[in-house]
Structure formats: structure tokens, C-alpha cells
Design a protein around this motif. Structure first.
Motif, short mmCIF file in Angstrom:
data_model
loop_
_atom_site.label_atom_id
_atom_site.label_comp_id
_atom_site.label_asym_id
_atom_site.label_seq_id
_atom_site.Cartn_x
_atom_site.Cartn_y
_atom_site.Cartn_z
N VAL A 49 -3.62 2.82 -2.79
CA VAL A 49 -4.64 2.01 -2.90
C VAL A 49 -4.28 0.84 -2.08
O VAL A 49 -3.05 0.16 -2.22
N TRP A 103 -8.20 -10.56 -3.80
CA TRP A 103 -8.36 -11.48 -4.62
C TRP A 103 -7.86 -11.36 -6.16
O TRP A 103 -7.26 -12.11 -6.79
N GLU A 146 -9.16 -13.72 4.68
CA GLU A 146 -10.20 -13.44 3.60
C GLU A 146 -9.67 -14.20 2.37
O GLU A 146 -10.49 -14.39 1.57
N GLY A 197 -5.85 -5.16 0.78
CA GLY A 197 -6.93 -5.05 1.44
C GLY A 197 -8.35 -5.82 0.95
O GLY A 197 -8.25 -6.63 0.31
N PRO A 198 -9.41 -5.66 1.72
CA PRO A 198 -10.61 -6.67 1.60
C PRO A 198 -10.91 -6.52 0.13
O PRO A 198 -11.49 -7.29 -0.51
N VAL A 199 -10.84 -5.42 -0.68
CA VAL A 199 -11.53 -5.07 -2.05
C VAL A 199 -10.69 -5.86 -3.17
O VAL A 199 -11.10 -6.56 -4.10
N TRP A 200 -9.20 -5.65 -2.94
CA TRP A 200 -8.40 -5.88 -4.30
C TRP A 200 -7.67 -7.27 -3.93
O TRP A 200 -7.00 -7.76 -4.86
N THR A 234 0.86 -1.23 -0.05
CA THR A 234 -0.20 0.03 0.02
C THR A 234 0.72 1.21 0.17
O THR A 234 0.48 1.95 -0.59
#
Length: 565
Positions: free
Chosen positions: A152, A161, A247, A156-159, A137
Motif C-alpha cells: 500500500v 494525511w 500534498e 501516496g495521495p490517499v493515505w 511502500t
């Protein structure tokens, strides 16, 4: 009979001048002996412990399977499903790249084959370290954020995967590219041209000619990607920050963390559920391989496409595949303190201090030698068991075509089965010798043998029956003709053992004399030890990469047709 017609019935000896009918091939008793070592290792290490796991899971009734309804377990199994779906994405990317580069010519095609397949020799631990360095990050350390001038949270949780999907594609799409590139070069163009002349539509030509021609190679590529996705473990441990590992961790990693808390029966139920999920996802591979992979005779290749587009495409793909290697090497060449504070684009000082620090670690240098010897022993064991087994399975009179499907089902299931499915019974039975070198070598060999048998069998069935070398010499003739597949099986065994973390954690912990376990220790201090970790990763990667470079010509042919030209 009268004296008049006596000569009409004169009896005379008749010499049969035909070639005597001799039954060639090996007998069933000798075939059983050829299969013995492979069956003993596969059954003793995988099948019987797997059955014991099923029995454990049912020992207290079906209630143990309530664990599959637990929220955290459901999330881990859902993550496993996501990883298995990513195996399809890997094959799709390999097919797309092969289609775009189908007319690239021998030079560009050779460069792409070399660059794309190299990541397959890299350990998942090193892959996790590379992509964590690239997608950090902090724009001072993360290459992607530095390029776009943003912060960005890619991990983290959004990216996250997306990042791990890119990591899996980078590592395994090259193998799919090799298979599809060869398959597309052997499409029956005459049949396609004839169908077009008779007015057959594009969609019908696709389903009646192209799809059947690509089904077998696609199943082979899917099998390799599925085996990698089903055993995802260490890439998450190294690549994801501790707070984000839940996650993306699959059922195997969740099982390793919590099997002590779950208890034997519930942990066994989780293993069975995970194995069933992998088996369901392996069904498409069974459909594709049910008729043995066929490779049509090569057609006359079209002239290489000339133009800037094909060169631009090859250059872009090459850069994308080389950049992760450059990130690792450049990080390892910086001063350890500077590497901990910023990325390689921050400049010097450029030193070999990280390598000096890495090689000063006696555990790391000792693990290099131990892992190398273990990998060599496993290669010998795998070839000793897989070569005669594949030779027997290639004989039609010993294994009819209708019997091939059950054998194929078992081989594919064993090839993609995660080790957690049989780890607990195996650890108990091996408790007197667990962690010893012979026990680890046997377990490693048993895990590789099913995949090696599949690879060797596909080559052995293509070796023409010899006219002179019959009997005991036929096996030597077949092995000599199928040398590319033999080299591929040996390299596969070496690389899989060299890069393995799961078996080491399950059966060799905490002795830690296996190389990936030393690298995993460094993950606890990922940011502060980025330089030495990169240096150790470079050294650990150099050995399998060098092996792939030296044997590359054989590997390409072994992965496709399997026999020498």
C-alpha cells in the motif's frame, strides 16, 4: 461646661492597637522594570516585525492579497487548516486515553504518563524519519506493509494525511493525556453525586459540571497542540517524499519555498493570511483560558480497577508508543548497507557502523556542542525575562482581572504565531548580525517567552501570599514554591530550541551549525543513508529524552498545578 460635669469631657490620648495598614506588593515603577525585558524581546522580535509585515502587504494596495486566491496558495492554506484541525484530534485522543486510564492506579498510570510524554521531546525531523521508515511502500523496508504483506502506498495521495495525522498524535497526544489525566482525577465528584441524587440527567450533568471543570485544562492542552500544528514544517520535509510534499505542506512551508518568487508584498500578504487563520483557530483556547486555569483540590482516588481489560489497554497503548522508538534504534544498529536495503526485521549484520559514520561527520559533532550551548543560553534568557513578567502579571492590584484578557490574547497569539509571519522584516533589520550566535539566541528566546509566561503565571497565581517574605523577597518565595513550573518552562525552552528547524533555516542558513539542519541535509539521501541518519537521530533525541526523564516528576506537576505539594 460647668464645674459639676467637668470629668464627663476629659480629653485623653488613645493608642491604636490595630495592625498598621501597609500596602504590600510591588509598585508600578518596579513592575514596569520587571516587564521590560520580556516586552522588549517580544515586541522587538515578534510584534513590531509583524506590524511591518502587515504594512508591507498593504504598501502596494490591497491587490497583493490576490495571492490568497492562487490555487497553490489556497491548497497550502487548506493544508494548514487540516494541520490545525489535527490539533483537535490530538486533544481528543489525549482525553480518550485519559478517560480509559482514569482508574488504572498509580503504577499503570505512571507508566503511561512516562511513555506517552516521551515523543514530545523528539524533534519533528526525527518523527518524520521514523514514520517514513515505518510506512515505506516497499514491504522490504516498510514495517506496516511487511506486517500486512501488502504494498500500500501509505506515503501516496490517499493515505499520506493518515500517516502524518498518526505522527502528530504520537508526538503530542501524551501532553494532552497528562493534562486531562490530572483534570479527570480532580472532577468534583461530590457535586456530581449530589446532582445525580436530585435527578439531574446525564447530559445536564455533563454540561453543567464536567465541561466547566475540564474547560481550562482542555484549553491548555489545545494550546500546546495548536502551537505544534501551526509550526508544522520539518516533519513534512523529512517524512514526505519530494513528489508528495505539496500534498501536505502548510502555508509556512509553501511560504519558505516561494517567498522569493512571490515578492515582498505578496509574500507578506500570504504571511498575514496564514497568521489570521492561526488566530481564528486559537479562539477556543482564549475562551478556555479567559478565567485562568483552575485545578480543584484532589479527591480521594478510587481503588485501581482490577481486571485484564485495563492491563490489555495499557499494554496496547504502550506498545503503540514504543514501536516507533524501536524502529529508529534497531535501524541505527544495523550495518549501513543493510539498513539501506531492508528493514530491521531482515536481520543482521548488527554493528555500530552507522554510529561510527555519524560521529565521523565533523559538522554533526560540532553542531551538537553549538546547539547545546545555544539552548542553555536561551533557557537563561527565557527565565530571566519570563519569571519577573509572570510575577507581575500574577499581581491582582497591578493587573486587574478585566485587563487579563487582552494580555492573554497577545500571549496566546504570540505563542502560536508561525515565524514566517515576521521573518522578512526581521531578517532585514538583523542583516548585519543575522546568523550570529547572539542574534539567534535572542530570536529563539523571544519565540519561547510567551509560552513560558503563560506556564509560569498559572503557577504563580496559586502560590499563597507569604506572611514574612514581603517586598523584594516575595519573588524568591514565589519562585521557590513554583519550582515545578520553573523546571517546565526551562525544559520547554531547551527542547524547543534543540529541535528547532524553522528559525535556523530562516536566519541561520546556509551556515548550518544547528543540529536539525545537519539532520535535514541527510534527508536528501534518505534511503541510501537510512542507517547513519537513524544513528544521528538517536544521538540527537537522547539529549532531550534524558532531560525529560531526569525532570519528569517536576514536569508532570509543572504542567498541571505548577506548584510544589
Amino acid at each position: 461646661m460647668s464645674r459639676r460635669d467637668a470629668f464627663l469631657f476629659e480629653a485623653a490620648t488613645h493608642h491604636d492597637a490595630r495592625i498598621p495598614l501597609v500596602r504590600h506588593g510591588i509598585g508600578r515603577l518596579r513592575a514596569s522594570l520587571y516587564l521590560l525585558l520580556a516586552v522588549l524581546l517580544s515586541a522587538g522580535v515578534i510584534l513590531v516585525p509583524l506590524c511591518a509585515t502587515v504594512v508591507f502587504s498593504l504598501s502596494a494596495g490591497p491587490g497583493a492579497y490576490d495571492v490568497l486566491l492562487d490555487g497553490r496558495v489556497l491548497q497550502s492554506l487548506g493544508n494548514s487548516f487540516m494541520w490545525l484541525v489535527l490539533a483537535v484530534v490530538v486533544c481528543a485522543v489525549g482525553l480518550g486515553l485519559a478517560w480509559l486510564a482514569r482508574n488504572a492506579g498509580p503504577v499503570l498510570g505512571g507508566v503511561l504518563r512516562f511513555l506517552l510524554v516521551l515523543p514530545a521531546a523528539v524533534s519533528p525531523l526525527t518523527t518524520g524519519a521514523i514514520f517514513r521508515l515505518m510506512f515505506d511502500t516497499n514491504p522490504r523496508r516498510g514495517l506496516v506493509n511487511a506486517l500486512f504483506g501488502t504494498e500500500v502506498a501509505f506515503l501516496g495521495p490517499v493515505w499520506i494525511w493518515v500517516v502524518f495525522g498518526l505522527a502528530l498524535v504520537w508526538q503530542w497526544a501524551g501532553v494532552a493525556f497528562l493534562v486531562f489525566h490530572e483534570a479527570l482525577a480532580r472532577l468534583p465528584t461530590n457535586l456530581l453525586r449530589m446532582a445525580r441524587a436530585f435527578g439531574v440527567g446525564r447530559r445536564r450533568r455533563l454540561w453543567s459540571v464536567v465541561v466547566p471543570a475540564l474547560a481550562g485544562p482542555a484549553a491548555l492542552a489545545y494550546l500546546f497542540a495548536l502551537a505544534a500544528a501551526a509550526r508544522v514544517f520539518d516533519v513534512v520535509l523529512m517524512g514526505a517524499p519530494g513528489s508528495m510534499q505539496a500534498e501536505v505542506e502548510g502555508g509556512g512551508l509553501f511560504w519558505w519555498r516561494h517567498h522569493g518568487d512571490l515578492g515582498d508584498t505578496r509574500a507578506s500578504a500570504l504571511s498575514v493570511g496564514l497568521s489570521a487563520l492561526v488566530a481564528v483557530m486559537a479562539v477556543p483556547a482564549l475562551f478556555g483560558l479567559r478565567g485562568r486555569v483552575t485545578w480543584a483540590e484532589p479527591v480521594v482516588p478510587p481503588p485501581p480497577r482490577k481486571g485484564w481489560r485495563i492491563w490489555l489497554l495499557c499494554a496496547a497503548v504502550s506498545v503503540l508508543w514504543v514501536v516507533p522508538f524501536l524502529v529508529l534504534v534497531l535501524t541505527s544498529l544495523r550495518d549501513p548497507v543493510a539498513a539501506a536495503l531492508s528493514g530491521w526485521w531482515g536481520g543482521g549484520p548488527w554493528t555500530l557502523g552507522s554510529y561510527t559514520e555519524a560521529l565521523a561527520d565533523g559538522g554533526f559533532t560540532g553542531a551538537l556542542g553549538t546547539t547545546f550551548l545555544r539552548a542553555v543560553v536561551v533557557v537563561c534568557l527565557v527565565l530571566l525575562a519570563a519569571v519577573p513578567a509572570a510575577y507581575v502579571l500574577a499581581h491582582e492590584h497591578l493587573l486587574p482581572r478585566r485587563a487579563w484578557r487582552p494580555v492573554l490574547l497577545v500571549a496566546v497569539a504570540l505563542a502560536v504565531l508561525p515565524p514566517q509571519a515576521f521573518a522578512v522584516p526581521l531578517e532585514r533589520w538583523l542583516s548585519p548580525v543575522v546568523g550570529t550566535a547572539p542574534a539567534l539566541a535572542i530570536v529563539h528566546a523571544a519565540l519561547v517567552i510567551p509560552l513560558a509566561v503563560l506556564v509560569l503565571h498559572n503557577a504563580f497565581v496559586r502560590v499563597p501570599a507569604p506572611m514574612l517574605a514581603r517586598g523584594r523577597w516575595e519573588l524568591f518565595h514565589v519562585v521557590r514554591e513554583a519550582r515545578p513550573a520553573l523546571v517546565l518552562a526551562a525544559v520547554l525552552a531547551f527542547v524547543l530550541v534543540w529541535n528547532d528547524t524553522v528559525v535556523g533555516l530562516l536566519l541561520n542558513w546556509p551556515s548550518g551549525d544547528h543540529l536539525p539542519l545537519i539532520l535535514l541535509e541527510q534527508a536528501r539521501h534518505f534511503m541510501s543513508a537510512a542507517g547513519p541518519l537513524a544513528a544521528q537521530s538517536v544521538i540527537a533525541t537522547a539529549v532531550p529524552v534524558l532531560l525529560v526523564v531526569v525532570t519528569g516528576r517536576w514536569l508532570y506537576r509543572g504542567l498541571t498545578r505548577g506548584v510544589r505539594p
